[in-house]
Every structure is written in C-alpha cells, then in structure tokens.
Design a protein around this motif. Structure first.
Motif, PDB file in Angstrom:
ATOM      1  N   PRO A  67       0.797  -1.228   0.000  1.00 25.01           N
ATOM      2  CA  PRO A  67       0.000   0.000   0.000  1.00 25.01           C
ATOM      3  C   PRO A  67       0.831   1.279   0.000  1.00 25.01           C
ATOM      4  O   PRO A  67       0.324   2.338  -0.331  1.00 25.01           O
ATOM      5  N   PHE A  68       2.114   1.190   0.348  1.00 22.10           N
ATOM      6  CA  PHE A  68       2.962   2.384   0.396  1.00 22.10           C
ATOM      7  C   PHE A  68       3.944   2.438  -0.768  1.00 22.10           C
ATOM      8  O   PHE A  68       4.954   3.132  -0.703  1.00 22.10           O
ATOM      9  N   ASP A  71       7.221  -4.370   6.247  1.00 23.91           N
ATOM     10  CA  ASP A  71       7.794  -5.687   6.004  1.00 23.91           C
ATOM     11  C   ASP A  71       8.966  -5.519   5.045  1.00 23.91           C
ATOM     12  O   ASP A  71       8.832  -4.888   3.990  1.00 23.91           O
ATOM     13  N   ARG A  72      10.096  -6.077   5.380  1.00 23.64           N
ATOM     14  CA  ARG A  72      11.325  -5.925   4.604  1.00 23.64           C
ATOM     15  C   ARG A  72      11.154  -6.333   3.139  1.00 23.64           C
ATOM     16  O   ARG A  72      11.793  -5.778   2.258  1.00 23.64           O
ATOM     17  N   ARG A  73      10.274  -7.283   2.856  1.00 22.89           N
ATOM     18  CA  ARG A  73      10.149  -7.760   1.471  1.00 22.89           C
ATOM     19  C   ARG A  73       9.584  -6.704   0.530  1.00 22.89           C
ATOM     20  O   ARG A  73       9.676  -6.838  -0.676  1.00 22.89           O
ATOM     21  N   HIS A  74       9.024  -5.620   1.088  1.00 24.52           N
ATOM     22  CA  HIS A  74       8.482  -4.549   0.261  1.00 24.52           C
ATOM     23  C   HIS A  74       9.522  -3.460  -0.026  1.00 24.52           C
ATOM     24  O   HIS A  74       9.199  -2.488  -0.714  1.00 24.52           O
TER      25      HIS A  74
END
Length: 183
Positions: free
Chosen positions: A139-140, A172-175
């Motif tokens: 979402p960001f 979350d780091r994956r983003h």
C-alpha cells in the motif's frame, strides 16, 4: 609467512563454502553438475504456489536466485568456475570470499524450520538501519524514506526537513529495496 600477517585458517586453508554466481535460471542444473562431481554443493530451494490462468501449482525456486554454494579449497575455485552454467565466484575487493559457516548454518536451520512448519520463506534485500530505501510493493509503493529499527520491528521514516518532523510506518522488509537500487 610474511611479517605482520596473521594466519586466517578460516579463509586460507581447507574446505570452505563459497558462493558462485550462475547464469539466469541455471541454479538447479549447476547444483546437479557439481554434485555429480566430487564437489559438495548446496542450493536452498523454496516452494511457492504459482497461479496460471487455469490452475495453481507448487513450484520450486532457489532461495537466492543466481547463486549456488559449493564447498571447496581455495585452489579448486577455478575448477568450479569452469562448470557449465557458472559465471564466477563471489568476490569482495577482488578476492574470492568464503561464506561464513554460521551464516550458511543459519540458512539451513531457517530452511529446515520453514519446511517443517510449512512457512513461506522469501528472499529479502540486504538493508541496514539508516539506509535510504524505497517501497516497491504494497500500500505504500513509491514511498521513499530511511530504514530504522525499533524494538525489533522495521520502520520506514520520512523526514520533513523544513518542519524538522518525521513520520514512520512499520514495514515488512520484502516490500523494500535500497534507494540506490530502485528503478
């Protein structure tokens, strides 16, 4: 031995694990080739569900796309690099650099735990607190800021310099990717 040189048995002598870069999508083939020779090879594999238009299917992917680990003596690196599908050994400062045993042990433990519990494992970008980052999904998406860590959770902080204020969001780091790598 040269004066002032400290022997480092972990990087100069004996069998060590090295990471080797492979051609795109050649990891499994390289792993099989290395195992068919006298080399010990490790390729962490994760399963994901892929969606096609007519069905879902579990597909295996390398945890670290483009890399395979091989345990060799430093003098054998050239033999491994000549394996079909390998591009080169991973180097830092021009030197073939072994992977620390503790790091590879942690990857193995993570993979065993994930397989035992059915937890999905995703590769993550190597980011450090204080690094400029860009959000590439979720979402960001498009947000740029600085990575911080508070009580074990990652946050992206956006500074408004003129107001001398900041706002942060848990992420979350994956983003995230490094702002240097962002498109």
């Amino acid at each position: 031995m040269k004066a002032g040189r400290v022997p480092t048995s972990c990087s100069d002598v004996g069998l060590r694990w090295f990471a080797f870069q492979t051609r795109p999508r050649a990891e499994k083939r390289v792993h099989a080739l290395l195992r068919s020779t006298s080399f010990e090879s490790y390729l962490p594999i994760v399963e994901r569900i892929s969606q096609w238009s007519d069905r879902k299917k579990r597909v295996e992917f390398p945890l670290f796309p483009g890399y395979v680990f091989c345990q060799v003596e430093r003098e054998q690196i050239g033999d491994v690099v000549r394996t079909t599908g390998i591009v080169d050994v991973v180097r830092i400062g021009g030197q073939a650099t072994p992977v620390r045993d503790e790091e590879l042990d942690s990857v193995r433990a993570l993979m065993e735990g994930a397989n035992r519990t059915g937890t999905e494992v995703h590769p993550a970008h190597f980011l450090k607190p204080g690094e400029a980052v860009r959000v590439v999904s979720g979402p960001f998406e498009g947000l740029e800021g600085t990575l911080t860590e508070e009580r074990g959770s990652l946050r992206v902080v956006v500074n408004i310099r003129t107001l001398r204020q900041a706002v942060g969001v848990q992420m979350d780091r994956r983003h995230l990717v490094s702002a240097k790598e962002a498109p």
